[in-house]
Enzyme design. Structure first.
Site, PDB file in Angstrom:
ATOM      1  N   LEU A   1       0.926  -1.257   0.002  1.00 14.62           N
ATOM      2  CA  LEU A   1      -0.082   0.022  -0.029  1.00 14.62           C
ATOM      3  C   LEU A   1       0.873   1.242  -0.003  1.00 14.62           C
ATOM      4  O   LEU A   1       1.536   1.692   0.941  1.00 14.62           O
ATOM      5  CB  LEU A   1      -0.770   0.022   1.281  1.00 14.62           C
ATOM      6  CG  LEU A   1      -1.858  -1.131   1.376  1.00 14.62           C
ATOM      7  CD1 LEU A   1      -2.393  -1.198   2.583  1.00 14.62           C
ATOM      8  CD2 LEU A   1      -3.184  -0.769   0.391  1.00 14.62           C
TER       9      LEU A   1
ATOM     10  N   TYR B   1       2.993  -0.861 -14.120  1.00 13.73           N
ATOM     11  CA  TYR B   1       4.351  -0.150 -14.030  1.00 13.73           C
ATOM     12  C   TYR B   1       5.457  -0.837 -14.832  1.00 13.73           C
ATOM     13  O   TYR B   1       4.794  -1.395 -15.585  1.00 13.73           O
ATOM     14  CB  TYR B   1       4.738  -0.206 -12.650  1.00 13.73           C
ATOM     15  CG  TYR B   1       3.780   0.711 -11.652  1.00 13.73           C
ATOM     16  CD1 TYR B   1       3.645   2.104 -11.799  1.00 13.73           C
ATOM     17  CD2 TYR B   1       2.817   0.187 -10.654  1.00 13.73           C
ATOM     18  CE1 TYR B   1       2.637   2.825 -11.195  1.00 13.73           C
ATOM     19  CE2 TYR B   1       2.009   0.816 -10.105  1.00 13.73           C
ATOM     20  CZ  TYR B   1       1.796   2.225 -10.133  1.00 13.73           C
ATOM     21  OH  TYR B   1       1.012   2.924  -9.656  1.00 13.73           O
TER      22      TYR B   1
ATOM     23  N   ARG C   1       4.336  -9.961  -8.123  1.00 12.10           N
ATOM     24  CA  ARG C   1       2.963  -9.709  -8.546  1.00 12.10           C
ATOM     25  C   ARG C   1       2.750  -9.394 -10.087  1.00 12.10           C
ATOM     26  O   ARG C   1       3.569  -8.696 -10.404  1.00 12.10           O
ATOM     27  CB  ARG C   1       2.607  -8.570  -7.477  1.00 12.10           C
ATOM     28  CG  ARG C   1       1.366  -8.315  -7.537  1.00 12.10           C
ATOM     29  CD  ARG C   1       0.957  -7.041  -6.522  1.00 12.10           C
ATOM     30  NE  ARG C   1      -0.444  -7.438  -5.932  1.00 12.10           N
ATOM     31  CZ  ARG C   1      -1.184  -6.475  -5.202  1.00 12.10           C
ATOM     32  NH1 ARG C   1      -0.791  -5.246  -5.054  1.00 12.10           N
ATOM     33  NH2 ARG C   1      -2.356  -6.840  -4.823  1.00 12.10           N
TER      34      ARG C   1
HETATM   35  C1  FNR Z   1      -2.702   0.222  -3.331  1.00 11.24           C
HETATM   36  N1  FNR Z   1      -2.154  -1.202  -4.083  1.00 11.24           N
HETATM   37  C2  FNR Z   1      -0.866  -1.119  -4.290  1.00 11.24           C
HETATM   38  N2  FNR Z   1      -0.416  -2.237  -5.043  1.00 11.24           N
HETATM   39  C3  FNR Z   1       0.926  -2.408  -5.308  1.00 11.24           C
HETATM   40  O1  FNR Z   1       1.285  -3.571  -5.789  1.00 11.24           O
HETATM   41  N3  FNR Z   1       1.928  -1.690  -4.921  1.00 11.24           N
HETATM   42  C4  FNR Z   1       1.367  -0.765  -4.063  1.00 11.24           C
HETATM   43  O2  FNR Z   1       2.200   0.438  -3.588  1.00 11.24           O
HETATM   44  C5  FNR Z   1       0.210  -0.280  -3.951  1.00 11.24           C
HETATM   45  N4  FNR Z   1      -0.421   0.813  -3.378  1.00 11.24           N
HETATM   46  C6  FNR Z   1      -1.775   1.110  -3.107  1.00 11.24           C
HETATM   47  C7  FNR Z   1      -2.258   2.143  -2.137  1.00 11.24           C
HETATM   48  C8  FNR Z   1      -3.515   2.225  -1.948  1.00 11.24           C
HETATM   49  C9  FNR Z   1      -3.868   3.507  -1.375  1.00 11.24           C
HETATM   50  C10 FNR Z   1      -4.486   1.303  -2.288  1.00 11.24           C
HETATM   51  C11 FNR Z   1      -5.928   1.427  -1.972  1.00 11.24           C
HETATM   52  C12 FNR Z   1      -3.972   0.255  -3.083  1.00 11.24           C
HETATM   53  C13 FNR Z   1      -3.318  -2.270  -4.379  1.00 11.24           C
HETATM   54  C14 FNR Z   1      -3.327  -3.040  -3.391  1.00 11.24           C
HETATM   55  O3  FNR Z   1      -2.383  -3.754  -2.913  1.00 11.24           O
HETATM   56  C15 FNR Z   1      -4.539  -4.172  -3.348  1.00 11.24           C
HETATM   57  O4  FNR Z   1      -4.307  -4.806  -4.413  1.00 11.24           O
HETATM   58  C16 FNR Z   1      -5.863  -3.339  -3.347  1.00 11.24           C
HETATM   59  O5  FNR Z   1      -6.010  -2.365  -2.549  1.00 11.24           O
HETATM   60  C17 FNR Z   1      -7.218  -4.438  -3.258  1.00 11.24           C
HETATM   61  O6  FNR Z   1      -7.064  -4.786  -2.018  1.00 11.24           O
HETATM   62  P1  FNR Z   1      -8.249  -4.432  -0.963  1.00 11.24           P
HETATM   63  O7  FNR Z   1      -7.856  -2.996  -0.524  1.00 11.24           O
HETATM   64  O8  FNR Z   1      -9.352  -4.554  -1.769  1.00 11.24           O
HETATM   65  O9  FNR Z   1      -8.112  -5.334   0.259  1.00 11.24           O
HETATM   66  C1  8K6 Z   2       0.870   2.102  -6.401  1.00  4.97           C
HETATM   67  C2  8K6 Z   2       0.644   3.549  -6.242  1.00  4.97           C
HETATM   68  C3  8K6 Z   2      -0.807   4.159  -6.307  1.00  4.97           C
HETATM   69  C4  8K6 Z   2      -1.125   4.697  -5.222  1.00  4.97           C
HETATM   70  C5  8K6 Z   2      -2.624   5.265  -5.519  1.00  4.97           C
HETATM   71  C6  8K6 Z   2      -3.596   4.201  -5.233  1.00  4.97           C
HETATM   72  C7  8K6 Z   2      -4.872   4.878  -4.967  1.00  4.97           C
HETATM   73  C8  8K6 Z   2      -5.827   3.678  -4.969  1.00  4.97           C
HETATM   74  C9  8K6 Z   2      -7.232   4.252  -5.188  1.00  4.97           C
HETATM   75  C10 8K6 Z   2      -7.875   3.188  -5.782  1.00  4.97           C
HETATM   76  C11 8K6 Z   2      -8.203   3.504  -7.260  1.00  4.97           C
HETATM   77  C12 8K6 Z   2      -8.770   2.123  -7.825  1.00  4.97           C
HETATM   78  C13 8K6 Z   2      -8.294   2.141  -9.360  1.00  4.97           C
HETATM   79  C14 8K6 Z   2      -9.011   0.727  -9.862  1.00  4.97           C
HETATM   80  C15 8K6 Z   2      -8.991   0.942 -11.314  1.00  4.97           C
HETATM   81  C16 8K6 Z   2     -10.104  -0.014 -11.896  1.00  4.97           C
HETATM   82  C17 8K6 Z   2     -10.485   0.439 -13.195  1.00  4.97           C
HETATM   83  C18 8K6 Z   2     -11.426  -0.327 -13.719  1.00  4.97           C
END
Ligand code: FNR
Ligand code: 8K6
Length: 347
Positions: A26, A179, A226
């Site tokens: 995250l 990425y 991943r």
């Molecule tokens: C993410 N996600 C994410 N994935 C990843 O591979 N590296 C990262 O640094 C991040 N950063 C990130 C930030 C924030 C704020 C969110 C909400 C999501 C995606 C995350 O690992 C995960 O796949 C999704 O959030 C879905 O899981 P949950 O939140 O529904 O349990």
């Molecule tokens: C990896 C770094 C990024 C940080 C920002 C994450 C912000 C998360 C907000 C949730 C956005 C969900 C996007 C999902 C896309 C689905 C499109 C159909």
């Protein structure tokens, strides 16, 4: 009936996890100006040490991979020392932590590192502006030369060695979410006509080189990966991508990594060209340890594990809202619902 979430699991000879709940990576944009983890980050991770494994927020392997403000790095001595404070605190609380290694490719912006350009497979820009930096638009990337690709492999490998120096139990290669590595794996972002593009074997060549370099450097038992076969974030999927992942997943399986992790925000999304959800597609093509993720509750995650859809459950947003997620789930206590305003602070 959530018992299966709390069974210990042996990943390999090196790693045993105390339960099946994994903290998803995250990004929190909370490092200091030198991209060094702060004490608030140390405390944040330490509070989550009762998960079976913490996967850190994505960590930059080098300066030109940066696409968001204050995302931490693992390429200077100060950054390595800063992460050692995090890993020590997690270990003192009985936890385990992997570093997620990251280069954003075309999602990077020269604004952050004072460079002239960003590197990607092909000169195809991401449309739009940067999140949290709305005045900046993405730039047209420079296609990486063979020499630059070789250097990227070396820098990924060095960052993995730095992660072990910093006390991490292993690394997760960030090959997901649009990425750099993922950009090589999708036709939307890779139109190369050399040995890194055009065919599944060629498109997988650079990601596999990174996987091989890292697993040789720090051990395959300590290397996770991943992937996002479904293009849904920072790039668009294409029916031709299916063949790339049909080739890649068995290649990854042969390499006996610690685990493979689904890269998705919502696992109920279906992709026509994958004939369903990403986790279903990955399970069909990969038999070793798989981490599922994406809008799961404890119950739906436990059910999916019981049904054999994946082996471990990663939890993202609910762990932002509930540092004590594992304890609450185990005790049957209600969880605090996540909302986006919680991103402003590390609780
Ligand atoms: C993410 N996600 C994410 N994935 C990843 O591979 N590296 C990262 O640094 C991040 N950063 C990130 C930030 C924030 C704020 C969110 C909400 C999501 C995606 C995350 O690992 C995960 O796949 C999704 O959030 C879905 O899981 P949950 O939140 O529904 O349990
Ligand atoms: C990896 C770094 C990024 C940080 C920002 C994450 C912000 C998360 C907000 C949730 C956005 C969900 C996007 C999902 C896309 C689905 C499109 C159909």
């Amino acid at each position: 009936m959530l018992d299966n979430l709390f069974n210990p699991v042996v990943l390999n000879d090196t790693l045993t996890l105390k339960n099946r709940i994994i903290m998803a990576p995250l990004t929190r944009c909370m490092s200091d100006d030198h991209l060094v983890p702060t004490q608030a980050m140390v405390d944040y991770y330490a509070r989550r040490a009762d998960t079976g494994l913490i996967i850190s927020e994505a960590i930059l392997i080098r300066a030109d991979g940066q696409g968001y403000p204050h995302t931490p790095g693992l390429f200077t001595p100060e950054q390595i020392n800063g992460w050692r404070n995090v890993t020590d605190a997690v270990h003192n609380n009985g936890g385990k932590i992997f570093a997620q290694l990251w280069h954003t490719g075309r999602v990077a912006h020269p604004f952050f590192f004072g460079g002239e350009y960003v590197l990607a497979p092909s000169a195809i820009a991401l449309e739009g502006t940067l999140p949290r930096m709305r005045e900046l638009t993405y730039t047209v990337p420079k296609p990486a030369t063979k020499a630059e690709i070789k250097q990227l492999v070396a820098d990924f490998s060095q960052a993995a060695a730095n992660a072990i120096d910093a006390g991490f139990d292993g690394v997760e290669i960030h090959g997901a979410n649009g990425y750099l590595l993922d950009q090589f794996l999708h036709f939307n972002t890779n139109v190369r006509d050399d040995e890194f593009g055009g065919t599944p074997e060629n498109m997988a060549r650079f990601p596999l080189a990174v996987i091989d370099a890292i697993s040789q450097r720090i051990g395959r038992d300590r290397t996770g990966l991943r992937l996002s076969p479904g293009g849904y974030f920072n790039l668009e999927g294409d029916a031709r991508d299916r063949a790339v992942f049909d080739y890649l997943l068995p290649e990854v399986e042969k390499r006996c990594l610690a685990y493979l992790h689904v890269g998705i925000f919502d696992d109920s999304m279906n992709f026509d060209y994958l004939n369903g959800s990403v986790s279903h597609y990955m399970r069909t093509h990969y038999q070793r340890t798989l981490i599922g993720v994406g809008c799961y509750s404890p119950q739906s995650g436990s059910d999916a594990i019981a049904a054999g859809e994946f082996d471990l459950l990663a939890i993202g947003r609910p762990l932002i809202a509930n540092p004590d997620y594992v304890k609450k789930v185990q005790a049957g206590q209600p969880l605090t619902p996540y909302d986006d305003t919680m991103l402003a602070q590390l609780i």
